[in-house]
Design a protein around this motif. Structure first.
Motif, short mmCIF file in Angstrom:
data_model
loop_
_atom_site.label_atom_id
_atom_site.label_comp_id
_atom_site.label_asym_id
_atom_site.label_seq_id
_atom_site.Cartn_x
_atom_site.Cartn_y
_atom_site.Cartn_z
N ARG A 191 -0.44 4.89 -14.00
CA ARG A 191 0.44 5.88 -13.37
C ARG A 191 0.01 6.10 -11.91
N ILE A 192 0.50 5.26 -11.03
CA ILE A 192 0.09 5.34 -9.62
C ILE A 192 1.26 5.59 -8.67
N ARG A 193 2.50 5.54 -9.16
CA ARG A 193 3.65 5.72 -8.27
C ARG A 193 3.99 7.20 -8.12
N VAL A 194 4.22 7.60 -6.88
CA VAL A 194 4.63 8.97 -6.56
C VAL A 194 6.00 8.87 -5.91
N LEU A 195 7.01 9.40 -6.59
CA LEU A 195 8.39 9.32 -6.10
C LEU A 195 8.80 10.68 -5.53
N VAL A 196 9.12 10.68 -4.24
CA VAL A 196 9.56 11.90 -3.57
C VAL A 196 10.80 11.57 -2.75
N SER A 197 11.64 12.54 -2.56
CA SER A 197 12.85 12.28 -1.78
C SER A 197 12.49 12.07 -0.32
N ALA A 198 13.32 11.31 0.38
CA ALA A 198 13.08 11.00 1.78
C ALA A 198 13.28 12.20 2.69
N VAL A 199 13.79 13.31 2.15
CA VAL A 199 14.06 14.48 2.98
C VAL A 199 13.19 15.67 2.60
N GLU A 200 12.10 15.42 1.89
CA GLU A 200 11.23 16.51 1.46
C GLU A 200 10.56 17.20 2.65
N HIS A 201 10.14 18.43 2.42
CA HIS A 201 9.31 19.14 3.39
C HIS A 201 8.00 18.37 3.55
N HIS A 202 7.39 18.48 4.72
CA HIS A 202 6.16 17.73 4.98
C HIS A 202 5.02 18.13 4.05
N ALA A 203 5.08 19.32 3.48
CA ALA A 203 4.03 19.72 2.54
C ALA A 203 4.02 18.79 1.32
N VAL A 204 5.17 18.26 0.96
CA VAL A 204 5.26 17.30 -0.14
C VAL A 204 5.02 15.88 0.36
N VAL A 205 5.73 15.49 1.42
CA VAL A 205 5.61 14.12 1.93
C VAL A 205 4.18 13.81 2.37
N ASP A 206 3.57 14.72 3.12
CA ASP A 206 2.21 14.47 3.60
C ASP A 206 1.19 14.47 2.47
N SER A 207 1.42 15.29 1.45
CA SER A 207 0.54 15.27 0.28
C SER A 207 0.61 13.91 -0.41
N ALA A 208 1.82 13.39 -0.56
CA ALA A 208 1.99 12.09 -1.19
C ALA A 208 1.35 10.99 -0.35
N GLU A 209 1.53 11.06 0.95
CA GLU A 209 0.94 10.04 1.83
C GLU A 209 -0.58 10.13 1.82
#
Length: 406
Positions: free
Chosen positions: A79-97
């Protein structure tokens, strides 16, 4: 803040007592914290045990994304894939990155349609590409920039078909849209105080009772051993007061604010005919509520720089934003608009106008009477700046002096 939330918080500030302590003051504080937990749970369709207090949206998003990933990946290394929408707030996108950079995660950005919405078939296709490899899915309830509402119930149901936990950032939704944690089917939900009339620096992560999350913070083991740290009792009380009042008043307020928003858009477009409304038009319904946040008006102004418009409007006492306040001052086009298919010029020349419980007809009148001249001035300034950037204006013999609008 709502006046009642201010009063409740101020009254609590006059009391002492660590809610984790065993003495009388501590027990009194603990009682008030638990009462606040029950109030919030009742307002958003959750159990009190599912309310985890945090310092706000950013912490809640980080805890959900990183905590769910660590828990799922630890139990199953696939379980290594993290799926987030391309328009998420940076708090989500940056956490995933961050997880990709430090923890071996594979981040996949879910495409959105021209309104900024993730469609269930998009999520299904992404999960079907490699079943059994996804650690979590995170899609926001309503977009913070363009106001588009996502079909959260359908998306959560798709994720669960593949045994994948689903998190939603509902910071923009709670207190204005009909949000029911249990009915939505999501496993984790983020909300924060300052978006609904509560204090800054106070938020919640709603976390299903059977959902395992690895904590970010370690220490006293507060909040189900998920989030350690001494609770800010006055802020918790102010938050609970605001959530209860905002949710109870949401149907009335949504109608009032939505009408003001519609008038704002119509009058801005009348003053600036080539202005374009971004996001869902708000003419349909999703999950029992509007398809666009009632208080959101996001418009593009061709030929303008958003930052210039902000400063010119601010000089007239009108405060707005180019995107998330968390990225204000960063010279980058909106990742939300780019994901929706806009070009960089459009993404840079856009503004978000937000209306809330303090907004009035006078506010709309003020903007309507100001936006036309402001856009004209911003366009002249942009044209002059572009002229100065041409090669002949950078030292060539044919360069001619040009006036710059002040």
């Amino acid at each position: 803040m709502l006046p009642d939330a201010v009063a409740a918080m101020a009254e609590a500030m006059a009391s002492t007592g660590n809610a984790s302590a065993l003495h009388s003051s501590g027990r009194r504080a603990r009682r008030r914290v638990e009462e606040a937990r029950e109030v919030i749970a009742a307002a958003v369709g959750a159990r009190p045990s599912e309310v985890v207090f945090t310092t706000g949206g950013t912490e809640s998003d980080n805890l959900a994304v990183k905590g769910l990933y660590w828990s799922r990946q630890g139990a199953d290394a696939r379980r290594i894939r993290v799926l987030v929408s391309a328009v998420e707030h940076h708090a989500v996108v940056d956490s995933a990155e961050w997880l990709a950079a430090h923890e071996g995660a594979e981040v996949e950005l879910l495409e959105v349609d021209r309104y900024g919405r993730v469609r269930p078939e998009t999520l299904r296709a992404a999960l079907e590409r490699d079943p059994g490899s996804a650690a979590l899915v995170s899609v926001m309830w309503a977009n913070n920039e363009v106001g588009t509402v996502n079909p959260i119930r359908e998306l959560a149901a798709v994720a669960h078909e593949f045994d994948v936990p689903f998190h939603t950032d509902a910071v923009q939704a709670v207190g204005i849209l009909p949000v029911d944690f249990a009915a939505s089917g999501v496993d984790a939900l983020t909300l924060t105080g300052h978006k609904l009339g509560g204090p800054y620096g106070a938020g919640v992560l709603l976390l299903g009772r059977e959902v395992a999350v690895t904590p970010l913070l370690h220490g006293g083991g507060q909040e189900r051993d998920v989030r350690s740290g001494t609770l800010d009792t006055p802020s918790v009380i102010g938050l609970a007061t605001a959530v209860e009042l905002a949710v109870a008043d949401a149907p009335r307020r949504a109608g009032t604010i939505g009408a003001l928003r519609d008038e704002l858009v119509a009058r801005v477009v009348a003053a600036v005919p080539d202005a374009v409304l971004n996001g869902d038009p708000g003419t349909s319904a999703i999950d029992g509520g509007p398809s666009r946040l009632p208080g959101n008006a996001h418009l593009s102004f061709p030929g303008c720089e958003g930052d210039s418009l902000i400063m010119l409007l601010d000089a007239h006492g009108i405060e707005c934003a180019t995107g998330s306040a968390c990225t204000a001052g960063v010279p980058q086009p909106s990742h939300v608009l780019l994901a929706m298919g806009a070009d960089e010029a459009t993404a840079r020349g856009s503004l978000r106008f937000s209306l809330g419980h303090t907004s009035t007809q006078r506010d709309v009148d003020s903007l309507a009477g100001t936006i036309g001249p402001v856009v004209d001035r911003a366009r002249r300034a942009g044209q002059n700046a572009a002229a100065h950037r041409r090669p002949e204006a950078r030292g060539g013999r044919t360069a001619q002096p040009r006036a710059v609008a002040r």
